[in-house]
Design an enzyme around this catalytic site. Structure first.
Site, PDB file in Angstrom:
ATOM      1  CG  ASN A   1       7.128  -1.225   7.725  1.00 51.72           C
ATOM      2  OD1 ASN A   1       5.930  -1.458   7.702  1.00 51.72           O
ATOM      3  ND2 ASN A   1       7.819  -0.963   6.635  1.00 51.72           N
TER       4      ASN A   1
ATOM      5  CG  HIS B   1      -3.534   9.412   5.447  1.00 55.00           C
ATOM      6  ND1 HIS B   1      -2.365   9.445   4.718  1.00 55.00           N
ATOM      7  CD2 HIS B   1      -4.096  10.637   5.316  1.00 55.00           C
ATOM      8  CE1 HIS B   1      -2.228  10.648   4.182  1.00 55.00           C
ATOM      9  NE2 HIS B   1      -3.249  11.385   4.529  1.00 55.00           N
TER      10      HIS B   1
ATOM     11  CG  HIS C   1       1.599  -3.224   4.377  1.00 54.96           C
ATOM     12  ND1 HIS C   1       2.312  -3.480   5.521  1.00 54.96           N
ATOM     13  CD2 HIS C   1       2.370  -2.372   3.644  1.00 54.96           C
ATOM     14  CE1 HIS C   1       3.457  -2.811   5.483  1.00 54.96           C
ATOM     15  NE2 HIS C   1       3.518  -2.136   4.357  1.00 54.96           N
TER      16      HIS C   1
ATOM     17  CE1 TYR D   1       1.252   5.441   2.898  1.00 54.01           C
ATOM     18  CE2 TYR D   1      -0.065   3.958   4.212  1.00 54.01           C
ATOM     19  CZ  TYR D   1       1.147   4.315   3.678  1.00 54.01           C
ATOM     20  OH  TYR D   1       2.256   3.540   3.909  1.00 54.01           O
TER      21      TYR D   1
HETATM   22 FE1  HDE Z   1       2.955   2.072   3.018  1.00 51.18          FE
HETATM   23  N1  HDE Z   1       1.270   1.862   1.891  1.00 51.18           N
HETATM   24  N2  HDE Z   1       3.793   3.133   1.506  1.00 51.18           N
HETATM   25  N3  HDE Z   1       4.732   2.192   4.019  1.00 51.18           N
HETATM   26  N4  HDE Z   1       2.194   0.993   4.477  1.00 51.18           N
HETATM   27  C1  HDE Z   1       0.181   1.179   2.268  1.00 51.18           C
HETATM   28  O1  HDE Z   1      -2.024   1.910   2.055  1.00 51.18           O
HETATM   29  C2  HDE Z   1       3.130   3.653   0.455  1.00 51.18           C
HETATM   30  C3  HDE Z   1       5.851   2.824   3.621  1.00 51.18           C
HETATM   31  C4  HDE Z   1       2.751   0.740   5.689  1.00 51.18           C
HETATM   32  O2  HDE Z   1      -2.447  -2.091   7.932  1.00 51.18           O
HETATM   33  C5  HDE Z   1      -0.972   1.345   1.323  1.00 51.18           C
HETATM   34  O3  HDE Z   1      -4.086   1.391   2.806  1.00 51.18           O
HETATM   35  C6  HDE Z   1       4.004   4.494  -0.339  1.00 51.18           C
HETATM   36  C7  HDE Z   1       6.795   2.929   4.696  1.00 51.18           C
HETATM   37  C8  HDE Z   1       1.871  -0.085   6.478  1.00 51.18           C
HETATM   38  O4  HDE Z   1      -3.725  -0.984   6.536  1.00 51.18           O
HETATM   39  C9  HDE Z   1      -0.435   2.356   0.294  1.00 51.18           C
HETATM   40  C10 HDE Z   1       5.211   4.439   0.284  1.00 51.18           C
HETATM   41  C11 HDE Z   1       6.191   2.318   5.766  1.00 51.18           C
HETATM   42  C12 HDE Z   1       0.753  -0.304   5.678  1.00 51.18           C
HETATM   43  C13 HDE Z   1       0.985   2.571   0.770  1.00 51.18           C
HETATM   44  C14 HDE Z   1       5.075   3.600   1.433  1.00 51.18           C
HETATM   45  C15 HDE Z   1       4.907   1.865   5.316  1.00 51.18           C
HETATM   46  C16 HDE Z   1       0.980   0.399   4.435  1.00 51.18           C
HETATM   47  C17 HDE Z   1      -1.542   0.078   0.774  1.00 51.18           C
HETATM   48  C18 HDE Z   1       6.503   5.123  -0.138  1.00 51.18           C
HETATM   49  C19 HDE Z   1       6.761   2.113   7.168  1.00 51.18           C
HETATM   50  C20 HDE Z   1      -0.458  -1.136   6.011  1.00 51.18           C
HETATM   51  C21 HDE Z   1      -2.959   0.011   1.262  1.00 51.18           C
HETATM   52  C22 HDE Z   1       6.380   6.543  -0.268  1.00 51.18           C
HETATM   53  C23 HDE Z   1       6.962   3.358   7.880  1.00 51.18           C
HETATM   54  C24 HDE Z   1      -1.487  -0.325   6.722  1.00 51.18           C
HETATM   55  C25 HDE Z   1      -3.114   1.140   2.130  1.00 51.18           C
HETATM   56  C26 HDE Z   1      -2.648  -1.202   7.092  1.00 51.18           C
HETATM   57  C27 HDE Z   1       0.054   0.438   3.385  1.00 51.18           C
HETATM   58  C28 HDE Z   1       1.814   3.394   0.137  1.00 51.18           C
HETATM   59  C29 HDE Z   1       6.168   3.293   2.294  1.00 51.18           C
HETATM   60  C30 HDE Z   1       4.026   1.168   6.200  1.00 51.18           C
HETATM   61  C31 HDE Z   1      -0.549   1.971  -1.135  1.00 51.18           C
HETATM   62  C32 HDE Z   1       3.612   5.231  -1.591  1.00 51.18           C
HETATM   63  C33 HDE Z   1       8.166   3.611   4.665  1.00 51.18           C
HETATM   64  C34 HDE Z   1       2.124  -0.614   7.886  1.00 51.18           C
HETATM   65  O5  HDE Z   1      -1.140   3.552   0.335  1.00 51.18           O
END
Ligand code: HDE
Length: 725
Positions: free
Chosen positions: A148, A339, A75, A362
């Protein structure tokens, strides 16, 4: 944060004290010393070496050297906006969260939309899921709904996220391709991951090509909990529904837009807010009673499953309006730290293993990205609720804590900050009974990998199915290793045999006839649970039913040249602007253009600064001289042909109908001439024409209706060959 903000509910007010406006101010160092000269470094003589003691040079250069922070690991490419959420409430039977507890109650929000795969500088217009993350600055603390634009995810357990992201990002040896899943590593991984198939159907559908951030749905994905004052828990799924309707673009158009305007979605969001066309989304919840936890043919904890809206309707609980652009991209959009673990009393988690993984990831990611543990003190992350705790020090600490104590329990600080009992708003975790063995295993109730992938596919209209097939041909067609392509066809056969066979035909592999191989790729898949609530068709999954009768936020190109018909121009312009669409006048050159009646109109874009792919529809008013000129301009004819190919509405008035004879759409001219309509305005496959000045009003209305309809997929039906039966 040093100052107690009391019960103030406006987090954005809290930001104001951190904004700076340099108008009328002197240039200073970061310690406030005024600077008299910034164009030459301090030197020993005009031609001598720069001196170490030039503190202004050193400070300026050091800051510059450190300007970039690590981009988000996923993202990375995002666009943000401020706004507010207005509750329809009260819903005390569902949740005690105060932001919902009275109608009209407003809570400030910041939203960040994003793509997932590309780097920070990548194009907006790619095939990908979109992030839809909302921070609610509530009086009880910040609540982040980090969702999402698709309601499911690729994997069922957080531990597989690093593998998924490694596989989808550019390949490690040569770092290609950028912002695309169309490569061997991704499809190698997916062809070995049956649980991903439902999400794959979404990502290969037009949902992955949103026309605008204001025209896509948002989903919390996981099942969360609402908790009311009595401590009762209900399962909830969160939904954002765009007031502008759900609309997508065409894949060919997306790829061209990525070159013509890589900031397309960001610009659209910015311009919509600047012009007062505020993006709006209703927030809805699907609510499931705890007694019904096991009533469905799928597991509520499995993030690769939806609850069909036909089984549990979405109840609307409020509306969000995005009404303010940023002051500074870095300070706000880049530094915001979301988060899923930021919850408030009344909202709680479930044991979804993907959500559990996110609850760790997060904060961990913010520590490295924002440089230490004080990221919640960055203005955009500060809550509207007061903060008091014994956390101290660390990189970039902002708060100057007063007092002698920084521990609990204490007597020297009067026992403060003290514990908040539940009735004083203290967060109490839902008391869920948990028992079991310590095991690295997945529940059998998660192993129906294919039935909802099939449900999604079966619920699409014929054009939507055709686009999914085209997307498979593109994505897998880019995969070099034939064994991966073949394995994907076997995997797809578990979802739909005809689709798999049609995919095979376009990518030069065997049709899916080997039953043993089809079963082998499915691994430990189980059939759906029998005798439970489920559906085999869900109209809510098709975008065709999610249109709204509005043209708000659409952009229409008006192609003219000198001598155009002013009356015809203004009649349509007024009608479309009344519906809050944006008009851009496009011509060969910039400047002002004279109409046949002597009126002049400023040109917004010239042929070289724009393209048909940047608009939702095209209008060409008549005027003999203007049309004569345009009939010789290749750019105009290309505009018409391309807009038609992308199924967009076209409106041609008077002499402009003649342009069809010069374009690739000659055949349409005959259809229009021969159509035995009694109406003065003719609408054929989204091409609206009139020769009669007296009917300009109905002509403009018909065109507006076509724009609201969005695309005319019937035009694609000429190539029926590739449509699965
Ligand atoms: Fe994320 N995800 N994600 N994700 N995600 C990040 O956090 C992560 C997942 C989502 O505009 C990171 O600050 C793991 C699902 C959005 O700043 C990180 C897993 C969904 C955004 C991270 C998921 C999301 C992130 C990268 C599986 C939809 C952007 C930088 C367990 C419900 C937020 C950050 C923004 C961002 C980890 C799965 C949505 C690395 C480990 C499912 C919208 O922390």
């Amino acid at each position: 944060m040093a100052k107690d903000k009391g019960t103030k509910t406006n987090g954005q007010d809290g930001l104001e004290q951190h904004t700076t406006d340099s108008s009328g101010a002197y240039l200073t160092t970061s310690t406030g010393v005024r600077i008299n000269h910034t164009d030459d470094s301090l030197k020993a003589g005009q031609r001598g070496p720069t001196l170490m003691e030039d503190f202004h040079f050193r400070e300026k250069m050091t800051h510059f050297d450190h300007e970039r922070i690590p981009e988000r690991v996923v993202h990375a490419r995002g666009s943000g906006a401020h706004g507010y959420f207005e509750s329809y409430g009260p819903i005390p039977e569902l949740t005690k969260a105060k932001l919902f507890n009275e109608p009209g109650r407003k809570t400030p929000v910041f939203v960040r939309f994003s793509t997932v795969v590309g780097s920070r500088g990548s194009a907006d217009n790619v095939r990908d899921a979109r992030g839809f993350a909302t921070k609610f600055y509530t009086e009880e603390g910040n609540w982040d709904l980090v969702g999402n634009n698709m309601p499911v995810f690729f994997i069922q357990d957080g531990i597989k996220f690093p593998d998924l992201v490694h596989a989808i990002k550019p390949e490690p040896h040569h770092e290609m391709p950028q912002a695309s899943a169309a490569h061997d590593n991704f499809w190698d991984f997916i062809s070995l991951m049956p649980e991903a198939m439902h999400m794959i159907m979404w990502v290969l559908s037009d949902r992955a090509l949103p026309r605008s951030y204001a025209m896509m749905e948002g989903f919390g994905v996981h099942t969360f909990r609402f908790i009311n004052e009595n401590g009762d828990s209900k399962f909830v799924k969160f939904h954002w529904k765009p007031v502008a309707g759900v609309h997508a673009m065409v894949w060919d158009e997306m790829q061209k837009v990525a070159g013509k305007d890589p900031d397309f979605n960001r610009r659209d969001l910015w311009e919509a807010i600047e012009s007062g066309n505020f993006p709006e989304f209703e927030l809805g919840v699907q609510v499931v009673d705890p007694e019904d936890e096991f009533a469905f043919g799928f597991d509520l904890l499995d993030p690769t499953k939806i609850i069909p809206e036909e089984l549990v309707p979405v109840k609307m609980i409020g509306k969000m309006t995005l009404n303010r652009n940023l002051d500074n991209f870095f300070a706000e959009t880049e530094q915001i730290a979301f988060h899923p673990g930021h919850v408030i009393p009344g909202i709680d988690f479930t044991n979804d293993p993907l959500l559990q993984g996110r609850l760790f990831s997060y904060v961990d990611t913010q520590l490295i990205r924002l440089g230490g543990p004080n990221f919640n003190e960055i203005p955009i992350n500060r809550p509207a609720a007061p903060v008091h705790n014994n956390q101290r020090d660390g990189y970039m600490r902002q708060t100057i804590n007063k007092g002698k104590t920084n521990y609990f329990p204490n007597s020297r600080g009067g026992g403060c900050p003290m514990m908040a009992p539940e009735k004083m708003g203290g967060f109490v975790h839902h008391m869920e009974k948990v028992e079991g063995h310590k095991i690295r295993e997945r529940s059998d109730s998660f192993k129906d990998y294919f039935s909802q992938a099939k449900l999604f596919y079966d619920s699409q209209t014929a054009p939507e199915k055709r686009h999914i097939l085209d997307a498979f041909h593109f994505e897998l067609g880019k995969v070099e290793d034939k064994s991966i392509r073949q394995r994907m066809v076997y995997m797809l056969a578990n979802v739909d045999r005809e689709l798999a066979a049609a995919v095979a035909r376009g990518i030069a592999v065997d049709p899916p006839e080997d039953e043993a191989k089809i079963k082998e790729v499915a691994q430990d898949a189980l059939p759906p649970q029998q005798g439970k609530r489920t559906v085999d068709h869900s109209p809510a999954l098709s975008m065709s039913g999610l249109k709204k009768d509005t043209i708000q936020g659409r952009k229409i190109a008006v192609l003219i040249d000198e001598g155009f018909d002013y009356e015809a121009y203004i009649a349509v312009k007024d009608k479309l602007e009344e519906g809050k669409a944006t008009i851009e006048v496009v011509s060969k050159y910039q400047g002002d253009l004279l109409a046949s009646n002597g009126q002049s109109v400023p040109v917004d874009k010239s042929h070289v600064t724009t393209a048909s792919v940047l608009y939702d529809a095209i209008y060409i008013p008549g005027g003999e001289k203007s049309i004569d000129k345009m009939s010789k301009q290749g750019d105009v004819l290309h505009f018409i042909n391309e807009a038609y190919k992308h199924c967009k509405p076209l409106a041609l008035q008077g002499e402009a109908i003649e342009l069809l004879n010069h374009s690739a759409l000659r055949h349409l001219k005959n259809v229009i001439n021969n159509s035995n309509t009694t109406e003065k305005t003719n609408v054929t496959l989204g091409v609206v024409t009139t020769t009669d000045h007296a009917t300009l009003d109905s002509f403009a209305s018909s065109f507006a209706q076509c724009i609201a309809h969005h695309r005319f997929w019937e035009r694609e039906e000429q190539d029926k060959d590739m449509i699965p039966a």
